[in-house]
Design an enzyme around this catalytic site. Structure first.
Site, PDB file in Angstrom:
ATOM      1  N   CYS A  70       0.838  -1.190   0.000  1.00 43.66           N
ATOM      2  CA  CYS A  70       0.000   0.000   0.000  1.00 43.66           C
ATOM      3  C   CYS A  70       0.878   1.248   0.000  1.00 43.66           C
ATOM      4  O   CYS A  70       2.100   1.165   0.083  1.00 43.66           O
ATOM      5  CB  CYS A  70      -0.889   0.022   1.245  1.00 43.66           C
ATOM      6  SG  CYS A  70      -1.872  -1.480   1.495  1.00 43.66           S
ATOM      7  N   GLY A  89      -0.942   0.932  -5.037  1.00 39.79           N
ATOM      8  CA  GLY A  89      -2.214   0.295  -4.729  1.00 39.79           C
ATOM      9  C   GLY A  89      -3.329   0.859  -5.561  1.00 39.79           C
ATOM     10  O   GLY A  89      -3.508   2.074  -5.605  1.00 39.79           O
ATOM     11  N   ASN A 131       1.020   0.384   5.852  1.00 44.91           N
ATOM     12  CA  ASN A 131       1.637  -0.323   4.732  1.00 44.91           C
ATOM     13  C   ASN A 131       2.487  -1.441   5.299  1.00 44.91           C
ATOM     14  O   ASN A 131       3.380  -1.192   6.111  1.00 44.91           O
ATOM     15  CB  ASN A 131       2.506   0.651   3.912  1.00 44.91           C
ATOM     16  CG  ASN A 131       3.381  -0.076   2.893  1.00 44.91           C
ATOM     17  OD1 ASN A 131       3.023  -1.138   2.409  1.00 44.91           O
ATOM     18  ND2 ASN A 131       4.522   0.504   2.580  1.00 44.91           N
ATOM     19  N   GLY A 132       2.233  -2.669   4.884  1.00 45.16           N
ATOM     20  CA  GLY A 132       3.031  -3.785   5.352  1.00 45.16           C
ATOM     21  C   GLY A 132       2.185  -4.974   5.731  1.00 45.16           C
ATOM     22  O   GLY A 132       1.023  -5.090   5.327  1.00 45.16           O
ATOM     23  N   CYS A 159      12.978  -3.742   2.408  1.00 45.60           N
ATOM     24  CA  CYS A 159      12.699  -4.738   1.362  1.00 45.60           C
ATOM     25  C   CYS A 159      13.406  -4.331   0.072  1.00 45.60           C
ATOM     26  O   CYS A 159      13.152  -3.249  -0.468  1.00 45.60           O
ATOM     27  CB  CYS A 159      11.195  -4.825   1.131  1.00 45.60           C
ATOM     28  SG  CYS A 159      10.710  -5.839  -0.290  1.00 45.60           S
ATOM     29  N   TYR A 211      11.510  -3.007  -7.906  1.00 44.47           N
ATOM     30  CA  TYR A 211      10.235  -2.807  -8.602  1.00 44.47           C
ATOM     31  C   TYR A 211       9.260  -1.839  -7.949  1.00 44.47           C
ATOM     32  O   TYR A 211       8.676  -0.992  -8.616  1.00 44.47           O
ATOM     33  CB  TYR A 211       9.530  -4.164  -8.779  1.00 44.47           C
ATOM     34  CG  TYR A 211       8.190  -4.041  -9.457  1.00 44.47           C
ATOM     35  CD1 TYR A 211       8.099  -3.891 -10.836  1.00 44.47           C
ATOM     36  CD2 TYR A 211       7.009  -4.037  -8.725  1.00 44.47           C
ATOM     37  CE1 TYR A 211       6.879  -3.749 -11.462  1.00 44.47           C
ATOM     38  CE2 TYR A 211       5.784  -3.889  -9.355  1.00 44.47           C
ATOM     39  CZ  TYR A 211       5.725  -3.746 -10.712  1.00 44.47           C
ATOM     40  OH  TYR A 211       4.530  -3.594 -11.331  1.00 44.47           O
ATOM     41  N   ASP A 257      13.627  -7.292 -18.024  1.00 45.40           N
ATOM     42  CA  ASP A 257      12.498  -7.093 -17.101  1.00 45.40           C
ATOM     43  C   ASP A 257      13.017  -7.238 -15.682  1.00 45.40           C
ATOM     44  O   ASP A 257      14.133  -7.730 -15.458  1.00 45.40           O
ATOM     45  CB  ASP A 257      11.387  -8.101 -17.384  1.00 45.40           C
ATOM     46  CG  ASP A 257      10.022  -7.613 -16.914  1.00 45.40           C
ATOM     47  OD1 ASP A 257       9.946  -6.507 -16.338  1.00 45.40           O
ATOM     48  OD2 ASP A 257       9.026  -8.327 -17.127  1.00 45.40           O
ATOM     49  N   CYS A 261       7.233 -14.442   0.798  1.00 42.63           N
ATOM     50  CA  CYS A 261       7.419 -13.238   1.598  1.00 42.63           C
ATOM     51  C   CYS A 261       6.334 -13.186   2.666  1.00 42.63           C
ATOM     52  O   CYS A 261       5.152 -13.369   2.363  1.00 42.63           O
ATOM     53  CB  CYS A 261       7.349 -11.986   0.721  1.00 42.63           C
ATOM     54  SG  CYS A 261       7.488 -10.442   1.664  1.00 42.63           S
ATOM     55  N   CYS A 290      16.378  -6.553   3.101  1.00 46.96           N
ATOM     56  CA  CYS A 290      15.852  -7.918   3.166  1.00 46.96           C
ATOM     57  C   CYS A 290      15.800  -8.479   1.759  1.00 46.96           C
ATOM     58  O   CYS A 290      15.214  -7.867   0.862  1.00 46.96           O
ATOM     59  CB  CYS A 290      14.461  -7.915   3.795  1.00 46.96           C
ATOM     60  SG  CYS A 290      13.651  -9.545   3.757  1.00 46.96           S
ATOM     61  N   CYS A 340      13.182 -13.268  -0.207  1.00 44.01           N
ATOM     62  CA  CYS A 340      12.469 -13.894  -1.320  1.00 44.01           C
ATOM     63  C   CYS A 340      13.441 -14.530  -2.315  1.00 44.01           C
ATOM     64  O   CYS A 340      13.057 -15.410  -3.087  1.00 44.01           O
ATOM     65  CB  CYS A 340      11.573 -12.879  -2.035  1.00 44.01           C
ATOM     66  SG  CYS A 340      12.419 -11.365  -2.530  1.00 44.01           S
TER      67      CYS A 340
END
Length: 482
Positions: free
Chosen positions: A17, A45, A119-120, A256, A262, A365, A402, A453, A456
């Site tokens: 978000c 979002g 957010n999270g 993150c 991205y 990408d 994640c 972090c 992933c």
């Protein structure tokens, strides 16, 4: 694939978000500035939006499902007077996409009224919710944000200030969160002790702004001041900006890394680094690791463009366009249903046939998640006349779920878990395929004034993750690690 080579875009990851807050000391139209702020965060979002304002202790709120310009209009904004605001754009990671789950949350309790935007993702919200309900709590949404709100209100009753209540809340919550909150007299912001999710502080004349990303400050003419530190609670009142930090806060944020890969807009700054420059650096490293003899480099709009520029710069290959994007189509991966995604993606991109015909092309990408539609893109390029298509990915393969807000709930959906790089190459039809290595990622992010972090990619989580979790949301990956 139709004859116009319309492309089905890969179903990208959801982006949590975006949160925004404003404290006015200059007579600004607070609701309208918050609207502009949320518009600048729309990429974070697309499912719902909301604004709450504080008018001398009286809270007004409007929120609904839909994009920011669909939820708000001039008449609605005029009905939101006030001097403090909290705004939110939401993408579903936990809790369904219903109006009741739109934020900000606005609750009255014995000490007054609070408004919160989050957010999270919490990893212990289910456990806490059960505990609170057993003690009489009644929840109106399925959001873990409401669990946070309940605990803050509970702590406020026994503490001298709302900022101390917010700090005490951190003792109970496990996971990732950036919070913007409003009390009758204060605007507050906070990040979890690991600093997994971003939050920045800005200033507009004598007024203050909190935002998930600094790009919003440019949109409204504000000056970027700094990032909120991990485990820090900041608050703004008549006396200005104040701060306290949790005793267990990390010295450096463990943000993150997907924010840089991205999530964030390229024109944002986070922890001393330009997102645009970091993405270009990823492209540079990618070109060093996976060079190829080709005629043209281009990115998949919009997420692959910065890394593609870096790849072209490092390789010396010409940079150009391989696709034309319909600018009026949103980021289809965060549409809530597969039917909606399929209806939208067919008109999102078109191959620029004159650019690729007869050429060996490098397509960059940011990631491959499920990989179901990379093959469609490559097929479209070859049908348009590309002699060779070499795919380069500016992040390592996704191998682990994640738990902190990015929508990677299960290893079952991750292509890189099921197949080797060569098998993926064969399945998507590329002539070659290269993923940025973990070492390359480290080199590309050396300009950051923080840690990050990368669980992933590596499976190394910044905190303990649950041994037993709801498979509808997550898959436990600590046992039987491959």
């Amino acid at each position: 694939m139709n004859k116009n080579y319309d492309i089905v875009i890969d179903e990208k990851l959801k982006e949590e978000c975006g949160v925004f807050g404003f404290y006015d000391n200059d007579g600004f139209d607070v609701a309208r500035l918050t609207y502009y702020g949320l518009y600048g965060l729309q990429h974070r979002g697309q499912e719902s939006a909301g604004i709450a304002v504080n008018d001398d202790g009286e809270f007004h709120c409007h929120k609904d499902v839909g994009l920011v310009p669909d939820v708000f209009n001039d008449d609605i904004l005029k009905k939101l007077p006030g001097t403090i605001s909290v705004g939110h754009v939401r993408d579903t990671t936990k809790g369904g996409n219903i109006r009741e789950n739109a934020q900000p949350l606005v609750y009255k309790y014995v000490k007054g009224t609070l408004a919160l935007a989050h957010n999270g993702n919490l990893i212990n919200s289910g456990e806490l919710r059960d505990e609170f309900q057993k003690n009489g709590a009644i929840f109106h949404t399925t959001l873990d944000s409401e669990v946070m709100m309940y605990k803050i209100a509970q702590e406020r009753i026994i503490t001298h200030s709302v900022e101390r209540a917010l700090l005490n809340m951190m003792d109970y919550m496990q996971g990732a969160y950036s919070i913007v909150m409003m009390s009758p007299r204060k605007l507050l912001g906070a990040r979890d002790p690991h600093g997994l999710r971003p939050l920045s502080i800005g200033k507009l004349e004598n007024s203050y702004v909190l935002s998930s990303e600094s790009c919003v400050f440019d949109n409204i003419g504000a000056e970027y001041i700094r990032d909120v530190e991990p485990g820090e609670v900041v608050w703004i009142d008549k006396e200005g900006l104040h701060s306290i930090r949790h005793e267990k806060a990390l010295d450096k944020a463990k943000i993150c890394v997907f924010e840089y890969v991205y999530n964030a807009r390229p024109d944002s700054f986070m922890h001393g680094a330009s997102v645009y420059d970091v993405r270009k650096a990823m492209g540079h490293e990618l070109a060093k690791e996976f060079p190829v003899d080709a005629d043209l480099v281009f990115g998949v709009p919009d997420s692959g463009l910065c890394a593609a520029i870096g790849y072209a710069e490092e390789s010396g290959l010409p940079y150009g366009k391989g696709f034309i994007k319909n600018k009026y189509i949103g980021r289809t991966f965060i549409l809530p249903t597969q039917a909606q995604r399929e209806a939208a993606v067919n008109i999102k991109l078109n191959v620029l046939k004159n650019s690729v015909r007869g050429k060996r092309v490098v397509m960059v990408d940011d990631s491959i998640v499920r990989g179901t539609t990379c093959a469609n893109i490559i097929k479209a390029l070859k049908e348009a006349g590309a002699k060779e298509v070499h795919m380069r990915v500016s992040s390592p393969p996704f191998l682990w779920p994640c738990y902190f807000g990015t929508d990677i709930p299960s290893r079952d959906c991750l292509m890189a878990v099921k197949y080797s790089v060569e098998e993926i190459r064969q399945k998507i039809g590329a002539d070659s395929l290269g993923f940025l290595s973990l070492n390359g990622l480290k080199e590309a992010t050396k300009s950051l004034n923080c840690d990050y972090c990368q669980a992933c990619f590596s499976g190394e989580y910044p905190m303990e993750v649950p041994l037993v979790v709801d498979r509808k949301e997550f898959e436990h990956t600590k046992e039987g690690k491959k």
